[in-house]
Design an enzyme around this catalytic site. Structure first.
Site, PDB file in Angstrom:
ATOM      1  N   GLY A 129       0.826  -1.204   0.000  1.00  0.00           N
ATOM      2  CA  GLY A 129       0.000   0.000   0.000  1.00  0.00           C
ATOM      3  C   GLY A 129       0.859   1.251   0.000  1.00  0.00           C
ATOM      4  N   GLY A 162      -0.753   4.495   0.161  1.00  0.00           N
ATOM      5  CA  GLY A 162      -1.563   5.642   0.575  1.00  0.00           C
ATOM      6  C   GLY A 162      -0.826   6.405   1.656  1.00  0.00           C
ATOM      7  CB  ALA A 210      -1.067   4.059   6.285  1.00  0.00           C
ATOM      8  CB  SER A 228     -15.680  17.725   1.977  1.00  0.00           C
ATOM      9  OG  SER A 228     -15.138  18.054   3.233  1.00  0.00           O
ATOM     10  NE  ARG A 253     -17.393  12.324   8.543  1.00  0.00           N
ATOM     11  CZ  ARG A 253     -16.219  12.153   7.960  1.00  0.00           C
ATOM     12  NH1 ARG A 253     -15.728  10.936   7.811  1.00  0.00           N
ATOM     13  NH2 ARG A 253     -15.543  13.181   7.521  1.00  0.00           N
ATOM     14  CD  GLU A 313     -10.670   3.370   5.316  1.00  0.00           C
ATOM     15  OE1 GLU A 313     -10.142   4.273   4.629  1.00  0.00           O
ATOM     16  OE2 GLU A 313     -11.820   2.937   5.111  1.00  0.00           O
TER      17      GLU A 313
HETATM   18  C1  LIG Z   1     -13.800  10.496  -0.815  1.00  0.00           C
HETATM   19  C2  LIG Z   1     -13.095  10.401   0.497  1.00  0.00           C
HETATM   20  C3  LIG Z   1     -12.823  11.558   1.216  1.00  0.00           C
HETATM   21  C4  LIG Z   1     -12.183  11.494   2.440  1.00  0.00           C
HETATM   22  N1  LIG Z   1     -11.902  12.659   3.116  1.00  0.00           N
HETATM   23  C5  LIG Z   1     -11.233  12.583   4.285  1.00  0.00           C
HETATM   24  C6  LIG Z   1     -10.862  13.778   4.979  1.00  0.00           C
HETATM   25  O1  LIG Z   1     -11.137  14.892   4.540  1.00  0.00           O
HETATM   26  N2  LIG Z   1     -10.175  13.663   6.131  1.00  0.00           N
HETATM   27  C7  LIG Z   1      -9.835  12.450   6.645  1.00  0.00           C
HETATM   28  O2  LIG Z   1      -9.182  12.407   7.676  1.00  0.00           O
HETATM   29  N3  LIG Z   1     -10.153  11.309   5.998  1.00  0.00           N
HETATM   30  C8  LIG Z   1     -10.836  11.346   4.838  1.00  0.00           C
HETATM   31  N4  LIG Z   1     -11.168  10.184   4.193  1.00  0.00           N
HETATM   32  C9  LIG Z   1     -10.662   8.902   4.711  1.00  0.00           C
HETATM   33  C10 LIG Z   1      -9.202   8.732   4.340  1.00  0.00           C
HETATM   34  O3  LIG Z   1      -8.956   9.308   3.101  1.00  0.00           O
HETATM   35  C11 LIG Z   1      -8.763   7.286   4.282  1.00  0.00           C
HETATM   36  O4  LIG Z   1      -9.201   6.592   5.389  1.00  0.00           O
HETATM   37  C12 LIG Z   1      -7.251   7.188   4.244  1.00  0.00           C
HETATM   38  O5  LIG Z   1      -6.727   8.021   3.246  1.00  0.00           O
HETATM   39  C13 LIG Z   1      -6.793   5.771   4.030  1.00  0.00           C
HETATM   40  O6  LIG Z   1      -5.401   5.759   3.836  1.00  0.00           O
HETATM   41  P1  LIG Z   1      -4.607   4.405   3.784  1.00  0.00           P
HETATM   42  O7  LIG Z   1      -3.188   4.763   3.589  1.00  0.00           O
HETATM   43  O8  LIG Z   1      -4.952   3.568   4.954  1.00  0.00           O
HETATM   44  O9  LIG Z   1      -5.201   3.631   2.514  1.00  0.00           O
HETATM   45  P2  LIG Z   1      -5.339   4.037   0.958  1.00  0.00           P
HETATM   46  O10 LIG Z   1      -4.968   5.429   0.696  1.00  0.00           O
HETATM   47  O11 LIG Z   1      -6.674   3.566   0.532  1.00  0.00           O
HETATM   48  O12 LIG Z   1      -4.247   3.169   0.256  1.00  0.00           O
HETATM   49  C14 LIG Z   1      -4.363   1.808   0.072  1.00  0.00           C
HETATM   50  C15 LIG Z   1      -3.153   1.336  -0.670  1.00  0.00           C
HETATM   51  O13 LIG Z   1      -3.092  -0.065  -0.622  1.00  0.00           O
HETATM   52  C16 LIG Z   1      -2.852  -0.588  -1.891  1.00  0.00           C
HETATM   53  N5  LIG Z   1      -3.413  -1.932  -1.916  1.00  0.00           N
HETATM   54  C17 LIG Z   1      -4.612  -2.359  -1.439  1.00  0.00           C
HETATM   55  N6  LIG Z   1      -4.724  -3.671  -1.579  1.00  0.00           N
HETATM   56  C18 LIG Z   1      -3.590  -4.099  -2.154  1.00  0.00           C
HETATM   57  C19 LIG Z   1      -3.115  -5.380  -2.539  1.00  0.00           C
HETATM   58  N7  LIG Z   1      -3.814  -6.480  -2.357  1.00  0.00           N
HETATM   59  N8  LIG Z   1      -1.899  -5.440  -3.119  1.00  0.00           N
HETATM   60  C20 LIG Z   1      -1.143  -4.319  -3.309  1.00  0.00           C
HETATM   61  N9  LIG Z   1      -1.545  -3.103  -2.932  1.00  0.00           N
HETATM   62  C21 LIG Z   1      -2.751  -3.003  -2.366  1.00  0.00           C
HETATM   63  C22 LIG Z   1      -3.451   0.395  -2.840  1.00  0.00           C
HETATM   64  O14 LIG Z   1      -2.836   0.294  -4.096  1.00  0.00           O
HETATM   65  C23 LIG Z   1      -3.120   1.706  -2.148  1.00  0.00           C
HETATM   66  O15 LIG Z   1      -1.811   2.098  -2.493  1.00  0.00           O
HETATM   67  C24 LIG Z   1     -11.808  10.240   2.971  1.00  0.00           C
HETATM   68  C25 LIG Z   1     -12.088   9.080   2.249  1.00  0.00           C
HETATM   69  C26 LIG Z   1     -12.740   9.147   1.042  1.00  0.00           C
HETATM   70  C27 LIG Z   1     -13.043   7.871   0.327  1.00  0.00           C
END
Ligand SMILES: Cc1cc2nc3c(=O)[nH]c(=O)nc-3n(C[C@H](O)[C@H](O)[C@H](O)COP(=O)(O)OP(=O)(O)OC[C@H]3O[C@@H](n4cnc5c(N)ncnc54)[C@H](O)[C@@H]3O)c2cc1C
Ligand code: FES
Lengths: 658, 270
Positions: A40, A42, A44, A284, A330, A446
């Site tokens: 991942g 993102g 994180a 948002s 929410r 997440e």
């Molecule tokens: C539309 C929207 C608006 C939001 N606005 C806000 C906000 O304003 N403020 C706030 O705090 N939060 C907000 N959130 C929530 C927040 O954006 C997310 O919870 C957070 O960004 C998740 O980050 P992450 O790094 O955990 O995962 P993600 O950013 O979802 O990244 C997941 C990563 O894992 C990779 N991946 C997944 N499965 C696999 C696999 N099997 N093999 C290889 N790679 C894989 C993907 O390619 C990606 O790189 C929002 C969410 C959404 C959907």
């Protein structure tokens, strides 16, 4: 098995500082031999990978998109919280901690949440240093706004594109390390299994999505930063590719899955228009700063919203929750919208929508701007025009998005909005170190369950993702890796890797040999309907039981009749989807089981049988003050383990926003 | 009352169905099909019917793919993820324009109400040597990542940051930096350019960072390294036609290119 969260001793305020300075260190020469896999990219994943690489570990990063920059964090809009108290409005680490635990309806772990609040301020410093262009005031200082569930302004933002700017910051740090060769980047790769050897996680099996080749990768530790599973509902604000596969494969290999039924339904999204709909778009939460939510007092009012006079509008959030008004959390706002629509007061063609109206604040801003410009007697027209400029600056991209999708101009008439699936509080169970129940396997962002209890507050997911990646894992991983310095890289031709690859291969072959009749999306859409209707905003015992039966039947059909075209050794998006939906079919059943067993309402989990006289969630602290962590026993059977939650620093109370 | 509610719902449903039938469109699509990077590609023509004006362009392609799969044919491969104009993944060349008609939007934000019943629509992948086709409409844009690796960052390690409000930035500068930083890296600028130049993409990052005090320390090396990598990837030079600015879904301005040229000149002279 008893779950040990490994919470350090000492008082809340000093736990993290003390613990952090007692974790064993690893010398640079040893770090160079320690390999870490990050699944991942993102917030994180990118922040963790960049930080670990800077520290000297050998890092590999995987993502399924064509570039790390496209992870779904990019889509986050409204902002990120931090206890900076720049507004001098009484904010503090304790208040952020308190708001988060209360917002989560007392179903999160105190020690983790406190740490999150503690490191929040550093996140903003780090991002500014990277060049993240946050919004600023005229004096050059950082600007803030409010989000739901709190009464201070602690949210930092970059227009409606905060996630984009934060992710590009973390991505730039990641690219810097990739350029230096300390990170090896595997874009367009999907992790399809983890490899466990002698009880420890030692690597992954990944598929190169262009060539279709399966690859084996060794790591002394593996970090799952794979995002949330909201797409189990088919329609959600998540990206099309967001999925549970990484976390689910881990669950099947022994990592417990915690509170799977805690899913967040976001109150302000653009309503569904038809069967063709492939995803839903968020408007948002920051809009609730300046927008007022209402429905007509009269059912089926045929008038255009702007023609409905003030006294004939029901500002139901302000009516029911005078203290927080439009800024209730929410879960509360979503249920209130559902209640009005179910009672027949909804608006729009489908009647499943409510209005979000900006004209009051547009006028207010117009007056303020006019005053700033020295015009103390502006005409209505001038006020209207100046107000629009302010709204555009704050939310321009959101208004444009709304117009694109609906064909209506939100500057001239209120938006129509309805709740939609948005975020998953549940996820892999982790201890204080962010380690799952499989040693060496971690979950961040997440993908884990840790900080938000039964309901996440707005702008706290970005904070958590970056806290985990920049400020927590760089320390806590040392507790494990310091014990691994003698472990040589395990050759990937060993039996464990071969068997894992073989399993993945068989599943792929099975899909392609099936030659059924119906596309993957057909099954996914049907599954989504079951989940939305019976495990969505409101749940009850009978519905959940039905859902379980329906899921089982549909799953059986899926495995008999799905059609996956193409071959294994090529770019094959349908094959990718099939694998993800297969995992959703298992997870969804567990979600219903979890929702069924939790005989209380808390946060986003609303069991209709358990509510107060005025329709609020009714918790049962005596019996359900615990995290439900589910162990996968194979063949869709599970054993539940409890982590009891103790509240030593916060007095538990009925959550009230009135 | 209950029966009233039901007949009411029914009425709504009937209205929905009628408006759907009245509004739905039939279209002819000419789509580029190419099995893989080295295979020879070509156009194939498809018909799609019952397209609703409320569908997004990608949802229309979903409808086509659903049909192709049910008929046992190979669906059209294309890149997409967020479907809300921010991840930069979708990339279709529609009727000779990257992301199709409409200003300031990506393919996923394009809605079918921009088309009419009976329209013929040509859909191609990005065409640029540095973006080889992977399959059908999906291309390889990893060259952009490599340009970023060459210098698209500020060299600060985690934990080194000072208190955020110690760096004051005038609002106007912060806003300018933000406008440049809004680039989603989709590659439309390259696709529309007759020289396949990546100047708009590269200059957006260079000028975002050059406008912030934090980014000025490394400004010189950054622009030299990013431009060198851009050349090495085989992107062409800029001949100031401004097509990139016109087609950019995020309306990134060509002023960034001018700024980058100034930065480049300054850096190569000293
Ligand atoms: C539309 C929207 C608006 C939001 N606005 C806000 C906000 O304003 N403020 C706030 O705090 N939060 C907000 N959130 C929530 C927040 O954006 C997310 O919870 C957070 O960004 C998740 O980050 P992450 O790094 O955990 O995962 P993600 O950013 O979802 O990244 C997941 C990563 O894992 C990779 N991946 C997944 N499965 C696999 C696999 N099997 N093999 C290889 N790679 C894989 C993907 O390619 C990606 O790189 C929002 C969410 C959404 C959907
Ligand atoms: S799919 Fe993300 S920008 Fe179009």
């Amino acid at each position: 098995m008893t779950l040990d969260a490994k919470i350090p001793d000492g008082d809340l305020e000093h736990k993290w500082t003390k613990y952090r300075s007692t974790i064993p260190l690893i010398n640079p020469a040893n770090k160079r031999n320690l390999e870490v896999i990050v699944v991942g990219s993102g917030l994180a994943g990118s922040s963790a990978a960049a930080s670990l690489a800077e520290m000297g570990y050998k890092v590999k990063v995987f993502c399924f998109q064509d570039s790390a920059r496209r992870a779904h964090s990019i889509a986050a809009q409204g902002g990120i919280n931090a206890a900076k108290n720049y507004q001098n409005d009484g904010d503090s680490v304790y208040r952020l901690f308190y708001d988060t635990v209360k917002g989560g309806d007392y179903r999160s772990r105190e020690a983790n949440v406190y740490r999150l609040a503690e490191v929040s301020a550093n996140i903003i410093d780090q991002c500014v240093a990277q060049g993240v262009p946050f919004a600023r005031e005229y004096g050059g200082y950082l600007s803030n706004r409010s989000f739901g569930g709190v009464q201070v302004q602690r949210t930092f933002y970059a227009a409606g594109q905060t996630g984009q700017q934060l992710l590009l910051g973390a991505y730039s740090a990641l690219m810097r390390q990739t350029g230096m060769g300390t990170v090896q980047m595997y874009a367009r790769h999907e992790m399809l299994d983890i490899v466990v050897i002698d009880g420890k996680c030692r690597g992954i099996i990944a598929r190169d999505l262009i060539s279709g080749q399966l690859e084996r990768h060794f790591g002394h530790a593996v970090l799952l930063c794979s995002g949330g599973y909201g797409n189990v509902f088919y329609l959600s604000t998540n990206a099309m590719g967001s999925n549970v596969t990484a976390a689910w494969k881990a669950n099947k290999r022994g990592a417990f899955f915690a509170n799977p039924c805690f899913t967040q339904i976001h109150p302000t999204c653009i309503p569904v228009t038809g069967e063709h709909q492939s995803k839903l778009t968020l408007m948002s939460e920051s809009l609730r700063n300046d927008g007022r939510i209402w429905v007509p007092k009269q059912k089926d009012d045929p008038r255009k919203p702007n023609n409905i006079p003030e006294e004939e509008r029901d500002y139901y959030l302000e009516r029911r929750y005078p203290a927080f008004g439009n800024l209730v959390p929410r879960d509360v706002a979503s249920r209130a919208a559902k209640e009005r629509c179910d009672a027949g007061f909804g608006v729009g063609t489908s009647k499943m929508a409510v209005y979000l109206d900006f004209r009051f604040n547009r006028k207010r801003y117009g007056h303020l701007e006019a005053n700033k410009q020295g015009n103390h007697h502006p005409t209505d027209e001038e006020v209207w025009k100046l107000g629009k400029d302010v709204i555009t600056e704050k939310y321009g991209n959101l208004f444009d998005m709304y117009k694109q999708i609906t064909g209506e101009d939100p500057y001239e008439q209120p938006m129509r909005i309805y709740p939609a699936v948005h975020y998953t509080m549940g996820g892999l169970w982790v201890d204080y170190n962010l380690m799952t129940t499989i040693p060496g396997l971690y979950a961040l962002g997440e993908a884990n369950f840790s900080d938000h209890g039964a309901n996440r507050l707005g702008a706290s997911a970005l904070m958590q993702g970056l806290a985990d990646g920049y400020f927590v894992i760089p320390y806590t991983i040392g507790a494990y890796l310091s014990q691994e310095i003698r472990t040589k890289a395990i050759p990937t031709d060993s039996e464990a890797f071969a068997t894992a690859e073989q399993n993945v291969n068989e599943t792929i072959k099975h899909f392609l040999d099936l030659k059924g009749k119906l596309p993957v999306d057909h099954f996914h859409r049907e599954l989504g309907k079951i989940m939305w209707n019976k495990c969505g905003m409101a749940r009850n015992e009978a519905g959940l039981k039905e859902a379980i039966t329906e899921i089982r039947n549909l799953r059986e059909e899926f495995w008999k009749d799905v059609r996956v075209p193409g071959a294994a050794n090529e770019f094959n998006p349908e094959l990718e989807k099939a694998g993800r939906v297969a995992d959703f079919f298992e997870l969804s059943e567990l979600m219903c089981m979890d929702a069924l067993h939790r005989n209380e309402s808390c946060g986003a989990h609303f069991r209709e049988e358990y509510q107060t006289a005025d329709g609020e969630a009714l918790r049962d602290d005596a019996n359900f003050s615990y995290v439900a962590a589910w162990e996968n026993k194979g063949n869709n059977t599970y054993e539940m383990h409890k982590e009891d939650l103790k509240f030593e620093n916060i007095k538990i109370a009925q959550r009230s926003y009135k | 009352m209950l029966s009233g509610a039901i007949s009411n719902r029914l009425g709504v449903l009937v209205l929905l169905i009628i408006s759907y039938i009245l509004n739905s469109m039939n279209l002819t699509l000419k789509i580029w099909r190419q099995q893989n990077r080295t295979a020879k590609g070509g156009f194939k023509t498809y018909k799609v019917s019952d397209v609703s004006p409320d569908m997004s362009f990608l949802e229309m392609i979903d409808v086509l793919n659903d049909k192709l799969i049910r008929e046992g044919e190979d669906p059209v491969a294309f890149d997409h993820d967020c479907r809300e104009g921010i991840c930069g993944m979708c990339s279709m060349y529609i009727n000779g324009r990257p992301h199709g008609p409409g200003k300031g939007i990506t393919t996923c934000q394009l809605h079918m109400r921009s088309f009419q019943d009976g329209d013929h629509i040509t859909i191609e992948p990005w065409r640029a040597a540095p973006f080889p086709v992977i399959k059908d409409l999906a291309v390889d844009r990893s060259a952009f990542d490599r340009i970023m690796q060459a210098g698209g960052f500020i060299s600060v390690n985690t934990g080194n940051a000072q208190e955020a409000n110690n760096i004051l930035i005038p609002k106007e500068e912060a806003d300018h930096a933000f406008s440049a930083a809004a680039c989603i890296g989709c590659g439309a600028c390259v696709a529309v350019c007759k020289n396949a130049s990546a100047m708009l993409f590269v200059s957006a990052k260079v000028s975002q960072l050059a406008q912030l005090p934090q980014g000025q320390v490394e400004a010189k090396e950054r622009v030299l390294q990013m431009v060198a990598q851009m050349d090495a990837e085989g992107f062409g030079s800029c001949s100031n036609t401004y097509a990139c600015e016109a087609e950019c879904p995020k309306l990134i301005s060509c002023d960034n290119i001018a700024r980058m040229n100034r930065e480049y000149l300054k850096s190569s002279l000293t």
